[in-house]
Write an enzyme that holds these catalytic residues in place. Structure first.
Site, mmCIF file in Angstrom:
data_model
loop_
_atom_site.group_PDB
_atom_site.id
_atom_site.type_symbol
_atom_site.label_atom_id
_atom_site.label_comp_id
_atom_site.label_asym_id
_atom_site.label_seq_id
_atom_site.Cartn_x
_atom_site.Cartn_y
_atom_site.Cartn_z
ATOM 1 N N SER A 138 43.396 28.616 16.059
ATOM 2 C CA SER A 138 44.524 28.446 15.020
ATOM 3 C C SER A 138 45.661 28.749 15.576
ATOM 4 O O SER A 138 46.067 29.452 16.533
ATOM 5 C CB SER A 138 44.083 29.609 13.785
ATOM 6 O OG SER A 138 44.155 30.891 14.419
ATOM 7 N N TYR A 176 44.372 32.585 36.717
ATOM 8 C CA TYR A 176 44.414 31.282 36.072
ATOM 9 C C TYR A 176 45.863 30.957 35.488
ATOM 10 O O TYR A 176 45.988 29.947 34.988
ATOM 11 C CB TYR A 176 43.188 31.268 35.200
ATOM 12 C CG TYR A 176 43.261 32.167 34.205
ATOM 13 C CD1 TYR A 176 44.356 32.317 33.046
ATOM 14 C CD2 TYR A 176 42.150 33.029 34.205
ATOM 15 C CE1 TYR A 176 44.152 33.131 32.036
ATOM 16 C CE2 TYR A 176 42.233 33.965 32.938
ATOM 17 C CZ TYR A 176 43.271 34.061 31.901
ATOM 18 O OH TYR A 176 43.026 34.992 30.740
ATOM 19 N N ILE A 180 38.068 42.103 37.184
ATOM 20 C CA ILE A 180 38.043 43.146 37.530
ATOM 21 C C ILE A 180 37.359 44.040 36.281
ATOM 22 O O ILE A 180 37.687 43.556 34.980
ATOM 23 C CB ILE A 180 39.615 44.078 37.372
ATOM 24 C CG1 ILE A 180 40.496 43.646 38.516
ATOM 25 C CG2 ILE A 180 39.516 45.736 37.812
ATOM 26 C CD1 ILE A 180 39.947 43.782 39.878
ATOM 27 N N PRO A 194 45.406 39.739 39.373
ATOM 28 C CA PRO A 194 44.026 40.353 39.831
ATOM 29 C C PRO A 194 42.953 39.291 39.454
ATOM 30 O O PRO A 194 43.088 38.381 38.494
ATOM 31 C CB PRO A 194 43.914 41.350 39.009
ATOM 32 C CG PRO A 194 45.192 41.613 38.202
ATOM 33 C CD PRO A 194 45.988 40.626 38.156
ATOM 34 N N GLY A 195 41.964 39.309 40.395
ATOM 35 C CA GLY A 195 40.789 38.509 40.031
ATOM 36 C C GLY A 195 40.040 39.336 39.130
ATOM 37 O O GLY A 195 40.581 40.173 38.269
#
Length: 312
Positions: free
Chosen positions: A155, A197, A241, A238-239
């Site tokens: 939304s 990402y 965690i 960070p990856g």
């Protein structure tokens, strides 16, 4: 899939990340090591990495500092001598965290309520910080929000909620403090906590990916523009965690964690303390060369060139 640091040393990009996940996943079956035993080779070392007193006489502001990664970074900086200010909407959570960390480290941690989505609230928060400690030497933009949702179900309000916290909140805090620091001729280290990402994109977390990408563009832009004022801008991606708040929303079943561990070269998730050590290093004087950089002389040259082109 560890942390990635995005910054510049001089004019060269400094990037730190783990071995290639694809390569590890291809070799995983042939090594005979399962992720549980593999992780034994890479146990987390969670003690403070920097020497005691590395942040003596320095003030650090951490948004979202009451829980998760923010709390871990606050604890490490306080242990290393910093006087910390933690800010978020939930004052009761902040006060508990501040008291607990202060009792452990012996250094004062201040709790200041602030809704980073509201520029007026941010301005009032900075007023309060100036009165408490003076302008900070370290600013860590860590406040965030996220949830998993198919994009076709998003939304406008859901989109706005995440982008207001992550992108607008980071911008409001950074610009408000930056302007005051410039006016007072004081340098500072700015650090943003984003995500891997932000660069690659990711399904089902589109508002977060978009907002974090915006934060990275903001920091890379200001690194070039505000270096001449003594400001450094760096980013940690960070990856995965494990933190209570993030994983309860993003991985309620635990399926994501199980799938990710099998693809991570070290065979385990990262810990908040490991990110806290990295954040402390990047924010410290040991990393004073790490930033996007345009020197005052370079800026004068650029400015002169720009002026010559006006009207052409």
């Amino acid at each position: 899939m560890a942390a990635r640091v995005v910054g510049r040393t001089g004019r060269l990009a400094a990037v730190v990340r783990s071995s290639a996940v694809r390569l590890q996943s291809r070799l995983h079956g042939s090594t005979g090591l399962r992720s549980g035993s593999q992780a034994n080779f890479f146990p987390p070392l969670e003690d403070a990495m920097l020497p005691s007193g590395s942040f003596n006489n320095r003030m650090a502001l951490i948004t979202g500092g009451g829980t998760g990664l923010g709390r871990a970074m606050t604890a490490t900086l306080s242990q290393l001598g910093a006087q910390c200010i933690i800010a978020s909407r939930k004052l009761d959570v902040l006060q508990r965290t501040a008291e607990e960390i202060s009792s452990q480290t012996g250094n004062k941690v201040h709790a200041v309520q602030c809704d980073v989505r509201d520029p007026q609230a941010v301005s009032q928060c900075v007023d309060q910080i100036e009165a408490l400690t003076g302008l900070p030497d370290v600013i860590i933009n860590n406040a965030a929000g996220n949830f998993v949702c198919p994009s076709e179900r998003l939304s406008p309000n859901a989109w706005k909620t995440i982008t207001d916290i992550v992108l607008n909140g980071t911008a409001f805090v950074t610009l408000e403090l930056g302007k005051r620091l410039i006016q007072n001729q004081k340098g500072a280290s700015f650090l943003a906590i984003t995500t891997i990402y932000a660069e690659s994109g990711s399904g089902f977390v589109v508002p977060s990916a978009s907002a974090k990408a915006g934060v990275e563009a903001l920091y890379k832009s200001l690194a070039a523009e505000w270096g001449r004022y003594g400001h450094r801008f760096n980013i940690i991606q960070p990856g995965p965690i494990r933190t209570k708040g993030a994983f309860s929303r993003l991985d309620p079943t635990g399926a994501f964690e199980k799938a990710m561990i099998d693809r991570i070269p070290t065979g385990r998730l990262g810990t908040p303390a490991e990110i806290a050590n990295l954040a402390a290093y990047v924010s410290s004087n040991y990393a004073s060369w790490m930033s996007g950089a345009v020197t005052p002389d370079q800026w004068k040259l650029l400015e002169a060139m720009i002026r010559k082109t006006k009207g052409s």
